[in-house]
Scaffold this motif. Structure first.
Motif, mmCIF file in Angstrom:
data_model
loop_
_atom_site.group_PDB
_atom_site.id
_atom_site.type_symbol
_atom_site.label_atom_id
_atom_site.label_comp_id
_atom_site.label_asym_id
_atom_site.label_seq_id
_atom_site.Cartn_x
_atom_site.Cartn_y
_atom_site.Cartn_z
ATOM 1 N N PRO A 191 0.850 -1.285 0.166
ATOM 2 C CA PRO A 191 -0.015 -0.046 -0.160
ATOM 3 C C PRO A 191 0.862 1.277 0.080
ATOM 4 O O PRO A 191 2.120 1.257 0.503
ATOM 5 C CB PRO A 191 -0.862 -0.215 1.161
ATOM 6 C CG PRO A 191 -0.683 -1.478 1.680
ATOM 7 C CD PRO A 191 0.503 -2.009 1.306
ATOM 8 N N ALA A 192 0.273 2.362 -0.542
ATOM 9 C CA ALA A 192 1.002 3.641 -0.687
ATOM 10 C C ALA A 192 1.204 4.133 0.843
ATOM 11 O O ALA A 192 0.392 3.658 1.834
ATOM 12 C CB ALA A 192 0.205 4.682 -1.259
ATOM 13 N N PRO A 193 2.469 5.008 1.198
ATOM 14 C CA PRO A 193 2.708 5.279 2.289
ATOM 15 C C PRO A 193 1.664 5.949 3.082
ATOM 16 O O PRO A 193 1.558 5.729 4.500
ATOM 17 C CB PRO A 193 3.821 6.147 2.037
ATOM 18 C CG PRO A 193 4.433 5.919 0.766
ATOM 19 C CD PRO A 193 3.193 5.311 -0.005
ATOM 20 N N ASP A 194 0.707 6.638 2.619
ATOM 21 C CA ASP A 194 -0.330 7.347 3.071
ATOM 22 C C ASP A 194 -1.540 6.356 3.342
ATOM 23 O O ASP A 194 -2.742 6.924 4.002
ATOM 24 C CB ASP A 194 -0.875 8.710 2.291
ATOM 25 C CG ASP A 194 -1.274 8.216 0.962
ATOM 26 O OD1 ASP A 194 -0.950 7.228 0.461
ATOM 27 O OD2 ASP A 194 -2.051 9.308 0.255
ATOM 28 N N ALA A 195 -1.823 5.151 3.079
ATOM 29 C CA ALA A 195 -2.659 4.330 2.940
ATOM 30 C C ALA A 195 -2.654 3.633 4.365
ATOM 31 O O ALA A 195 -1.832 3.509 5.139
ATOM 32 C CB ALA A 195 -2.847 3.180 1.856
ATOM 33 N N PRO A 196 -3.708 3.179 4.850
ATOM 34 C CA PRO A 196 -3.846 2.471 6.323
ATOM 35 C C PRO A 196 -2.787 1.305 6.240
ATOM 36 O O PRO A 196 -2.684 0.366 5.301
ATOM 37 C CB PRO A 196 -5.434 1.972 6.316
ATOM 38 C CG PRO A 196 -6.070 2.740 5.418
ATOM 39 C CD PRO A 196 -5.230 3.079 4.340
#
Length: 328
Positions: A191-196
């Motif tokens: 997941p992207a760094p800003d995803a949970p």
């Protein structure tokens, strides 16, 4: 033209151990290198290293840790204590007719390898650690540390503690859960760094709801996934998860080794995008004290958690270069 070194075929066998039996796969002849996998994997996670080590002149042996694959799966949680796993490794070395070995581990296997070297330096003459850095025993009980992480969310290690809880999430769809778990920690699908964060569970939620869906990481083919899923569909997950549930017992058992360094020649390889490497950066900085025999330490840029499968050529090169540098 230069000739490619000949290697023997993979050989499967079962050997006696304190667990009852340990399944192993070996290839090659020469000094023994014992390969120990992590969660949720098997001997198969070393499929790229076995032929490479054999070609380099080593007897490469990858085990199924107790609780996994064709190795014995005791029912009791206390049967998965680290000291019992160490004795399994010693039994494998002796069953193969050897007195000593180099031991290399990934993920939980890294902890198992480090503890094997710490407790039985008479057997394990060098140790390679992949993904998870060595951290000496110390501080509060592990369950207390992990319970304090995450705030309103629950860290995955705490989520795994209650017998049956994680199994209820995983076992109805083992293949789908494994695909998501592998993808969540792989460089090209995480997941992207800003995803949970997939290492944490919301209250009342599941780990799986934060896993990527619909795409396998590049290192994992459908056939590879079938191998892993087939094993866990047959065995269930309790044996693998019991390793997490035995952590406090390890903390008690290893009290005589509080703060102790591992002094044998050692190697560390971490993934630049791996949470294990990032969260335990202080442990890596402490290596001059905790791993005084460290020969080399490497961070593979752009690599996730499954580094010997994500970056097999780099891993094989670093392993064989390190092995060639060892005395004897």
């Amino acid at each position: 033209m230069p000739q490619t070194p000949r290697t023997t075929a993979l050989t499967h066998r079962l050997v006696s151990s304190p667990a009852g039996r340990i399944h192993l796969v070996e290839q090659g002849t020469g000094p023994l290198v014992l390969l120990v996998h992590g969660f949720p994997e098997s001997w198969y996670s070393w499929r790229h290293q076995l032929p490479a080590l054999a070609a380099a002149g080593y007897r490469a042996v990858a085990v199924d840790v107790r609780g996994y694959g064709r190795s014995s799966r005791p029912n009791a949680v206390h049967a998965y204590r680290m000291l019992d796993l160490v004795e399994d490794n010693v039994a494998v070395v002796h069953a193969l007719g050897e007195r000593t070995a180099v031991i290399v581990g990934h993920d939980w296997g890294s902890n198992i390898a480090a503890t094997s070297a710490l407790v039985r330096p008479d057997v394990f003459r060098a140790v390679g650690l992949l993904s998870v850095p060595y951290t000496p025993r110390g501080g509060p009980r592990p369950s207390e540390i992990f319970a304090g992480m995450g705030g309103d969310e629950e860290f995955y290690v705490s989520y795994f503690q209650e017998p049956g809880r994680a199994e209820a999430e995983i076992e109805p769809d083992v293949r789908g859960w494994l695909a998501g778990f592998y993808a969540a920690l792989s460089a090209d699908t995480m997941p992207a760094p800003d995803a949970p964060d997939p290492h944490f569970v919301r209250r009342g939620g599941t780990l799986r709801e934060r896993f990527p869906a619909g795409r396998l990481p590049a290192w994992l083919s459908e056939a590879d996934l079938d191998v892993y899923a087939g094993e866990f569909e047959r065995t269930g997950l309790s044996g693998a998860l019991n390793r997490y549930r035995a952590m406090d017992r390890d903390w008690e058992d290893l009290a005589p080794f509080d703060g102790a360094p591992v002094r044998q020649p050692s190697l560390f390889i971490g993934g630049g995008l791996d949470a294990s490497t990032q969260w335990l950066a202080d442990a890596i900085e402490a290596y001059p004290v905790t791993l005084p025999g460290l020969v080399s330490s490497h961070i593979l840029d752009g690599c996730g958690h499954w580094l010997q499968q994500e970056r097999p050529q780099d891993t094989n090169r670093l392993l064989t270069d390190w092995l060639a540098s060892l005395p004897g």
